[in-house]
Design an enzyme around this catalytic site. Structure first.
Site, PDB file in Angstrom:
ATOM      1  N   ARG A   1      10.890   4.773  -6.421  1.00  0.00           N
ATOM      2  CA  ARG A   1       9.611   5.239  -6.032  1.00  0.00           C
ATOM      3  C   ARG A   1       9.626   6.770  -5.778  1.00  0.00           C
ATOM      4  NH1 ARG A   1       4.589   4.200  -1.727  1.00  0.00           N
ATOM      5  NH2 ARG A   1       2.687   3.877  -3.591  1.00  0.00           N
TER       6      ARG A   1
ATOM      7  N   TRP B   1       3.798  -0.787   8.728  1.00  0.00           N
ATOM      8  CA  TRP B   1       5.099  -0.341   8.640  1.00  0.00           C
ATOM      9  C   TRP B   1       5.560  -0.630   7.133  1.00  0.00           C
ATOM     10  CZ3 TRP B   1       9.198   0.330  12.785  1.00  0.00           C
ATOM     11  CH2 TRP B   1      10.473   0.448  12.302  1.00  0.00           C
ATOM     12  N   ASP B   2       5.607   0.205   6.111  1.00  0.00           N
ATOM     13  CA  ASP B   2       5.840  -0.009   4.789  1.00  0.00           C
ATOM     14  C   ASP B   2       7.174   0.384   4.672  1.00  0.00           C
ATOM     15  OD1 ASP B   2       5.459  -0.826   2.080  1.00  0.00           O
ATOM     16  OD2 ASP B   2       3.667   0.799   1.982  1.00  0.00           O
TER      17      ASP B   2
ATOM     18  N   ASP C   1       0.799  -7.117  -2.854  1.00  0.00           N
ATOM     19  CA  ASP C   1      -0.263  -6.260  -3.242  1.00  0.00           C
ATOM     20  C   ASP C   1      -1.124  -6.559  -4.123  1.00  0.00           C
ATOM     21  OD1 ASP C   1       0.780  -3.749  -2.138  1.00  0.00           O
ATOM     22  OD2 ASP C   1       2.102  -3.043  -3.588  1.00  0.00           O
TER      23      ASP C   1
HETATM   24  C1  DGJ Z   1       2.803  -0.425  -0.977  1.00  0.00           C
HETATM   25  C2  DGJ Z   1       1.906  -1.085  -0.002  1.00  0.00           C
HETATM   26  O1  DGJ Z   1       2.244  -2.567  -0.321  1.00  0.00           O
HETATM   27  C3  DGJ Z   1       0.447  -0.833  -0.300  1.00  0.00           C
HETATM   28  O2  DGJ Z   1      -0.355  -1.776   0.273  1.00  0.00           O
HETATM   29  C4  DGJ Z   1       0.256   0.430   0.157  1.00  0.00           C
HETATM   30  O3  DGJ Z   1       0.255   0.669   1.675  1.00  0.00           O
HETATM   31  C5  DGJ Z   1       1.196   1.462  -0.482  1.00  0.00           C
HETATM   32  N1  DGJ Z   1       2.496   1.201  -0.418  1.00  0.00           N
HETATM   33  C6  DGJ Z   1       1.070   2.852  -0.063  1.00  0.00           C
HETATM   34  O4  DGJ Z   1       1.884   3.741  -0.723  1.00  0.00           O
END
Ligand code: DGJ
Length: 734
Positions: A443, A477-478, A546
């Protein structure tokens, strides 16, 4: 006493009123005799001991040619004394030998459950909630000492296991394998349940018969991942949601893992669960210890729903912690699918004002709030507010949100760095990669070396600056890529990197939680690629996927519910056509699906019609009224979307006086077959008013005769036209 030691027969019986685990010391070797439904205690269980050396076996010693480790059920097997199956622990001495001979030294039985240093773990609040056995074993030649920890929870049919491995010798020992749990079962007549998937289709339920040889699920991605969850279950052939014997195995860990079954050619099965031995090694100098993460084994004789109920309650009450553990979760709107990177303060405030009108309680500012972040190509790591989007600063925006009466949340991705950022340019050595080889992006970004405490401290400092200024109520927190180029210049044994990385992630969580104990953390990893028990210890909820398409989501939430409680499942209503599937599902069906989780919206509220907004207002009121029941009640799966085009599930309040049944049907047929579903968890003797049908029925009628789903004569069902229908049946006791 849940842990009994019979001195004369040298037998340990670990039990509560639902399950028993029994093993015996034979010449100092812990040999398993039984694991399953609770049995009465007795002085000895020797009749359950089976061995007979077969041709080609390596035998015990000269005096007992009929004993072979290969045919014993062992508590923590090693290589070097005759067992040819997969070992629980492998350790290399300085002379290169990997032979071990682990023998009993002593044991302790203590009240409660000890904490695991630096690791997430199930905990007790009072010592009388659990008892723990510490079984001390030693290999005399190397001085390798292993303490096996077994905790029996009094209220739950759960046995929690881990191992502490200490070098008590004089030479260095290199660990290659250190499992949290190894369990030998006396027959292999089981099916294996696993939760498999990928991005946007996380945690499908897969059931496969065990066969001779190895079956496993694993991660080598640096995080638990979305391909496989750190969970398996072994169930009997006749096991269903409500009947039959099942053993669940769940690892409280967020990094590389292995969950494996190995069926030998004598119809026994060995289960191993722990950190994946590939990419793992740990250097133990004299005096040093290594603590494995813990594995939680749950037993049920009453099917998958019962097993899941144990995990839900245990993980909700004794793994999740802190301020938000027992609190219902705020209804939020998140701007990600509504705006992606294309927003400014004004645009967001128009969503916030709309949210206020609709009764929504929190606004979450997702990705894109920091400098240069107009796409996913740059910005990660500097954590400085973008002045173009927020000309008066982030605090001003957060204050404005709060002035409207909403809480305010923020998105971060602390483990990552984008090329071109100050952090990347100042510290290229902080990126996980081997300097002589090209870096591999994912990414468009790179992973920071969280095995290095300096890196964790630096990121903490940057986040602390933002947090102390804006005081977020919530943090998402991603973590949007797996780790591929394992190498760190700061550690001498590269096999330690993946585990040290995860310890670094836990440490950052810990530091932030200590300083900001009232923040509600939601973990996330490109949706649900790090939905694991380790994360739940720090973040009581996780973004499930998602994919917010209602019917895709039912499958994802259904599979996730095998282990994880509804209070942990982030679930939002999004716009149609759905951004991933393109499906156009009714707003009611999207909400009826998202209610079974933490609930929120993920769309641009300003683009909704007045009619839709009126519907949203009612949904928000409904969720506020029912979230205590939904998030903290007992959840039951009733019909699987993996087997039919219908999903049915329900949740029952703790006092069993109220229940909500969710019914969903993907396609509308013609001249359809009759359908009904038997409910679960109700009080058989109470009369419930059932909405939709507008009838009164006893709990035992609903549970034994069932709820008729094909009666479409009620006015509510009349409205159902076309595909993607859903209904909520509200059951209220008189
Ligand atoms: C992946 C997450 O699952 C999404 O909900 C969102 O926060 C995006 N990243 C943002 O880049």
């Amino acid at each position: 006493m849940p842990i009994i030691y019979h001195e004369n027969s040298r037998t340990f019986h670990l039990h509560n009123n639902k399950m028993s685990h029994i093993f015996k010391l034979i010449d100092g070797y812990p040999v398993t005799l039984y694991t399953g439904k609770a049995v009465h205690d007795q002085e000895e269980f020797d009749c359950l001991f089976e061995t007979s050396a077969r041709s080609m076996s390596v035998t015990f010693d000269e005096e007992r040619p009929d004993y072979s480790f290969e045919h014993l059920k062992l508590e923590y097997p090693v290589y070097g004394t005759g067992d040819m199956r997969m070992p629980a622990v492998e350790a290399e001495a300085e002379n290169g030998s990997r032979l071990l001979d682990l023998k009993y030294q002593s044991h302790e039985i203590i009240k409660g459950k000890p904490e695991l240093p630096d690791l997430p773990a199930v905990y007790t609040e009072k010592d009388d909630e659990a008892d723990t056995l510490l079984l001390h074993l030693k290999d005399e030649k190397t001085g390798l000492c292993i303490t096996l920890l077994y905790t029996v929870m009094n209220e739950y049919p759960a046995l929690i296991r881990s191992a502490k491995i200490t070098n008590c010798g004089n030479e260095t020992i290199l660990l290659h394998t250190a499992m949290s749990l190894s369990l030998d079962l006396p027959d292999a007549g089981y099916d294996m349940i696993e939760l498999t998937g990928a991005w946007a289709r996380e945690r499908s339920v897969v059931r496969t018969p065990l066969h001779e040889g190895i079956q496993s699920v694993y991660s080598l991605r640096g995080h638990s991942g979305n391909n496989f969850n750190p969970f398996i279950a072994l169930c009997r052939k006749n096991c269903t949601e409500n009947e039959g014997e099942v053993l669940g195995f769940s690892l409280v860990y967020s990094g590389n893992f292995l969950a494996e079954t190995c069926v030998d050619t004598y119809n026994t099965v060995r289960v191993r669960m722990g950190i994946h031995p590939n990419t793992f090694e740990w250097n133990l100098t004299p005096g040093e210890s290594f603590q494995t993460p813990e594995a939680v084994m749950v037993y049920s004789s009453a099917g998958f729903n019962d097993m899941s109920g144990t995990y839900h309650s245990l993980y909700r009450k004794r793994l999740a912690r802190g301020y938000w553990r027992d609190r219902t979760r705020p209804i939020l709107v998140n701007n990600w699918e509504g705006t992606y990177f294309d927003f400014d303060e004004e645009k967001l405030m128009s969503i916030v004002r709309e949210a206020k009108e609709l009764g929504i309680e929190m606004f979450v500012l997702d990705d894109g709030w920091f400098r240069n972040r107009n796409s996913d190509h740059t910005g990660l790591g500097d954590w400085i507010t973008d002045e173009n989007k927020f000309p008066f600063g982030l605090k001003h925006f957060f204050d404005s949100v709060r002035n409207e009466g909403l809480m305010a949340g923020l998105w971060i991705e602390p483990e990552m760095v984008s090329p071109g950022t100050d952090l990347f340019n100042e510290h290229p050595e902080w990126v996980i990669h081997e300097p002589k080889r090209p870096m591999h992006p994912g990414r468009n970004q790179y992973v920071l070396d969280f095995s290095n405490p300096e890196v964790v401290d630096c990121i903490f400092g940057k986040l602390d600056k933002v947090f102390s200024e804006v005081r977020p109520d919530y943090i998402k927190w991603d973590m949007n890529r797996s780790i591929g180029d394992l190498y760190s210049p700061t550690i001498s044994h590269q096999g330690e990197l993946t585990h040290r990385y995860i310890l670094g992630v836990y440490r950052l969580y810990d530091k932030l939680i200590r300083k900001y104990p009232e923040i509600l953390f939601e973990s996330c990893s490109s949706g649900g690629a790090r939905f694991d028990p380790g994360m739940l210890y720090y973040a009581p909820q996780c973004w499930t996927s998602d994919n917010t398409d209602a019917f895709a989501r039912q499958k994802i939430q259904y599979g996730t519910s095998f282990v994880y409680p509804l209070s942990s499942m982030g679930s939002h209503v999004s716009a149609v056509p759905n951004h991933i599937t393109g499906h156009i599902t009714p707003l009611s069906t999207r909400a009826n699906t998202a209610y079974f989780g933490t609930f929120g919206y993920e769309l641009d509220l300003t683009k909704m019609t007045e009619k839709e907004k009126e519907e949203v207002k009612k949904q928000v009121v409904f969720m506020k009224e029912n979230r205590q029941l939904i998030q903290f009640g007992s959840f039951f799966r009733l019909r699987s979307p993996f087997e039919t085009d219908e999903t049915v599930w329900m949740v029952v309040s703790e006092d069993r006086r109220k229940a909500i049944v969710g019914y969903y049907r993907e396609t509308k047929g013609r001249n359809e077959k009759f359908r009904r579903v038997k409910l679960s968890g109700l009080n058989p003797d109470l009369i419930y008013h059932v909405s939709v049908l507008n009838r009164k029925l006893y709990g035992n009628v609903l549970m034994n005769a069932g709820l008729v789903l094909s009666d479409e004569s009620s006015p509510e069902c009349d409205k159902e036209k076309g595909d993607y229908i859903s209904r909520l049946y509200i059951l209220t006791a008189e």
